[in-house]
Design an enzyme around this catalytic site. Sequence first.
Site, PDB file in Angstrom:
ATOM      1  N   ASP A   9      54.566  29.632 -20.608  1.00 18.08           N
ATOM      2  CA  ASP A   9      53.681  30.796 -20.524  1.00 18.08           C
ATOM      3  C   ASP A   9      53.842  31.645 -21.792  1.00 18.08           C
ATOM      4  O   ASP A   9      54.937  31.846 -22.288  1.00 18.08           O
ATOM      5  CB  ASP A   9      54.024  31.631 -19.283  1.00 18.08           C
ATOM      6  N   ILE A  10      52.722  32.158 -22.284  1.00 16.41           N
ATOM      7  CA  ILE A  10      52.749  32.930 -23.536  1.00 16.41           C
ATOM      8  C   ILE A  10      53.446  34.279 -23.346  1.00 16.41           C
ATOM      9  O   ILE A  10      54.013  34.817 -24.303  1.00 16.41           O
ATOM     10  CB  ILE A  10      51.314  33.098 -24.090  1.00 16.41           C
ATOM     11  N   ASN A  31      48.298  31.638  -8.116  1.00 17.78           N
ATOM     12  CA  ASN A  31      47.388  32.731  -7.770  1.00 17.78           C
ATOM     13  C   ASN A  31      45.961  32.202  -7.685  1.00 17.78           C
ATOM     14  O   ASN A  31      45.573  31.323  -8.459  1.00 17.78           O
ATOM     15  CB  ASN A  31      47.468  33.841  -8.819  1.00 17.78           C
ATOM     16  N   GLU A  60      44.209  35.389 -13.261  1.00 15.53           N
ATOM     17  CA  GLU A  60      43.681  35.784 -14.572  1.00 15.53           C
ATOM     18  C   GLU A  60      42.893  34.641 -15.211  1.00 15.53           C
ATOM     19  O   GLU A  60      41.851  34.875 -15.823  1.00 15.53           O
ATOM     20  CB  GLU A  60      44.875  36.181 -15.464  1.00 15.53           C
ATOM     21  N   VAL A  61      43.407  33.432 -15.093  1.00 16.15           N
ATOM     22  CA  VAL A  61      42.773  32.274 -15.745  1.00 16.15           C
ATOM     23  C   VAL A  61      42.206  31.350 -14.657  1.00 16.15           C
ATOM     24  O   VAL A  61      42.970  30.832 -13.830  1.00 16.15           O
ATOM     25  CB  VAL A  61      43.779  31.507 -16.626  1.00 16.15           C
ATOM     26  N   HIS A  77      46.587  26.615 -11.982  1.00 14.69           N
ATOM     27  CA  HIS A  77      47.907  26.524 -12.606  1.00 14.69           C
ATOM     28  C   HIS A  77      48.961  26.937 -11.594  1.00 14.69           C
ATOM     29  O   HIS A  77      48.751  27.842 -10.796  1.00 14.69           O
ATOM     30  CB  HIS A  77      48.021  27.375 -13.870  1.00 14.69           C
TER      31      HIS A  77
HETATM   32  P1  5GP Z   1      47.444  34.037 -13.473  1.00 12.54           P
HETATM   33  O1  5GP Z   1      47.484  35.539 -13.396  1.00 12.54           O
HETATM   34  O2  5GP Z   1      46.045  33.521 -13.692  1.00 12.54           O
HETATM   35  O3  5GP Z   1      48.142  33.375 -12.313  1.00 12.54           O
HETATM   36  O4  5GP Z   1      48.322  33.638 -14.718  1.00 12.54           O
HETATM   37  C1  5GP Z   1      47.819  33.321 -15.984  1.00 12.54           C
HETATM   38  C2  5GP Z   1      48.992  33.144 -16.913  1.00 12.54           C
HETATM   39  O5  5GP Z   1      48.526  32.560 -18.099  1.00 12.54           O
HETATM   40  C3  5GP Z   1      49.691  34.449 -17.287  1.00 12.54           C
HETATM   41  O6  5GP Z   1      51.065  34.378 -16.901  1.00 12.54           O
HETATM   42  C4  5GP Z   1      49.512  34.532 -18.802  1.00 12.54           C
HETATM   43  O7  5GP Z   1      50.646  35.056 -19.459  1.00 12.54           O
HETATM   44  C5  5GP Z   1      49.245  33.074 -19.192  1.00 12.54           C
HETATM   45  N1  5GP Z   1      48.421  32.908 -20.369  1.00 12.54           N
HETATM   46  C6  5GP Z   1      47.256  33.549 -20.637  1.00 12.54           C
HETATM   47  N2  5GP Z   1      46.755  33.122 -21.811  1.00 12.54           N
HETATM   48  C7  5GP Z   1      47.604  32.171 -22.271  1.00 12.54           C
HETATM   49  C8  5GP Z   1      47.617  31.363 -23.447  1.00 12.54           C
HETATM   50  O8  5GP Z   1      46.745  31.404 -24.302  1.00 12.54           O
HETATM   51  N3  5GP Z   1      48.678  30.515 -23.574  1.00 12.54           N
HETATM   52  C9  5GP Z   1      49.671  30.420 -22.643  1.00 12.54           C
HETATM   53  N4  5GP Z   1      50.651  29.561 -22.875  1.00 12.54           N
HETATM   54  N5  5GP Z   1      49.687  31.177 -21.533  1.00 12.54           N
HETATM   55  C10 5GP Z   1      48.669  32.046 -21.354  1.00 12.54           C
END
Ligand code: 5GP
Length: 123
Positions: A35-36, A93, A101-102, A106
């Site tokens: 994760d970034i 999530n 968020e994405v 995942h």
């Molecule tokens: P969500 O809230 O959708 O469950 O989590 C999305 C995750 O993706 C977050 O923890 C965020 O830090 C990670 N993330 C968002 N953009 C990127 C990216 O460009 N690269 C990587 N490696 N992680 C990302």
Amino acid sequence: MAYTYDPENIFAKILRGEIPNKTVLETDHSLAFHDIYPQAPTHVLIIPKGPYVTYDHFAAEAADEEIIDYTRTIAKVCEMMEVAEGGFRMISNAGHAGVQEVPHLHVHILAGRPLGRMLQPAG
Ligand code: 5GP
């Protein structure tokens, strides 16, 4: 529920090689990467390569070989990251209430520190 997959989401761009990632493991149907913005000493994301929005979408519509590959990839990442002994949390999530968020499935693997209770009390 009909799912609409957005091919411009950031993980789709990672899968197409348009955005770099720190890969932990890649298989025929899955990709695991750091994760970034890590929320724990170990914070790895595991995604299927197919266009699935959420875990329930994937579980309902993915081919058996994708499901097996993804599940085994999660196991291999847990082994590689040595998270079992100290304990870990696996989160996926989904949607608005889940604060996804994405919009590409995942699983987060978080480990390496006490992670607190799963949810905050409703406020
Ligand atoms: P969500 O809230 O959708 O469950 O989590 C999305 C995750 O993706 C977050 O923890 C965020 O830090 C990670 N993330 C968002 N953009 C990127 C990216 O460009 N690269 C990587 N490696 N992680 C990302």
